[in-house]
Design an enzyme around this catalytic site. Structure first.
Site, PDB file in Angstrom:
ATOM      1  N   VAL A 112       0.807  -1.220   0.000  1.00  0.00           N
ATOM      2  CA  VAL A 112       0.000   0.000   0.000  1.00  0.00           C
ATOM      3  C   VAL A 112       0.842   1.274   0.000  1.00  0.00           C
ATOM      4  CG1 VAL A 112      -1.968  -1.124   1.103  1.00  0.00           C
ATOM      5  CG2 VAL A 112      -0.235  -0.018   2.530  1.00  0.00           C
ATOM      6  N   TYR A 113       2.146   1.160   0.056  1.00  0.00           N
ATOM      7  CA  TYR A 113       3.013   2.336   0.005  1.00  0.00           C
ATOM      8  C   TYR A 113       3.004   2.879  -1.418  1.00  0.00           C
ATOM      9  CZ  TYR A 113       6.889   5.330   1.458  1.00  0.00           C
ATOM     10  OH  TYR A 113       7.666   6.407   1.787  1.00  0.00           O
ATOM     11  N   PRO A 114       3.051   4.204  -1.605  1.00  0.00           N
ATOM     12  CA  PRO A 114       2.984   4.765  -2.970  1.00  0.00           C
ATOM     13  C   PRO A 114       4.083   4.253  -3.908  1.00  0.00           C
ATOM     14  CG  PRO A 114       2.681   6.507  -1.350  1.00  0.00           C
ATOM     15  CD  PRO A 114       3.059   5.274  -0.590  1.00  0.00           C
TER      16      PRO A 114
END
Length: 67
Positions: A16-18
């Site tokens: 879920v990290y960019p």
């Protein structure tokens, strides 16, 4: 020498990290290590120097914890 676990590391593992590296990928954004030896042509580092991973998102969990 150290590879902390931060919320951004967990987010990266969760996907879920960019910034999403291509698998296989190693978790960890931050760390510090110590140079133990260098080759004959290396002039920028010496044994005993402290170093940080580069480029960013290098993956510190495997590189520092298991090497």
């Amino acid at each position: 020498m150290a590879a902390p676990i931060n919320p951004s590391d967990i987010n990266r593992i969760q996907g879920v990290y960019p910034v999403r590296p291509q698998p296989p990928a190693v978790g960890g954004y931050e760390g510090v290590g110590e140079v133990y030896s260098v080759g004959a042509a290396v002039t920028a580092f010496s044994p005993g120097d402290w170093v940080i991973p580069s480029p960013p998102s290098f993956g510190t969990f495997f590189n520092f914890l298991f090497s």
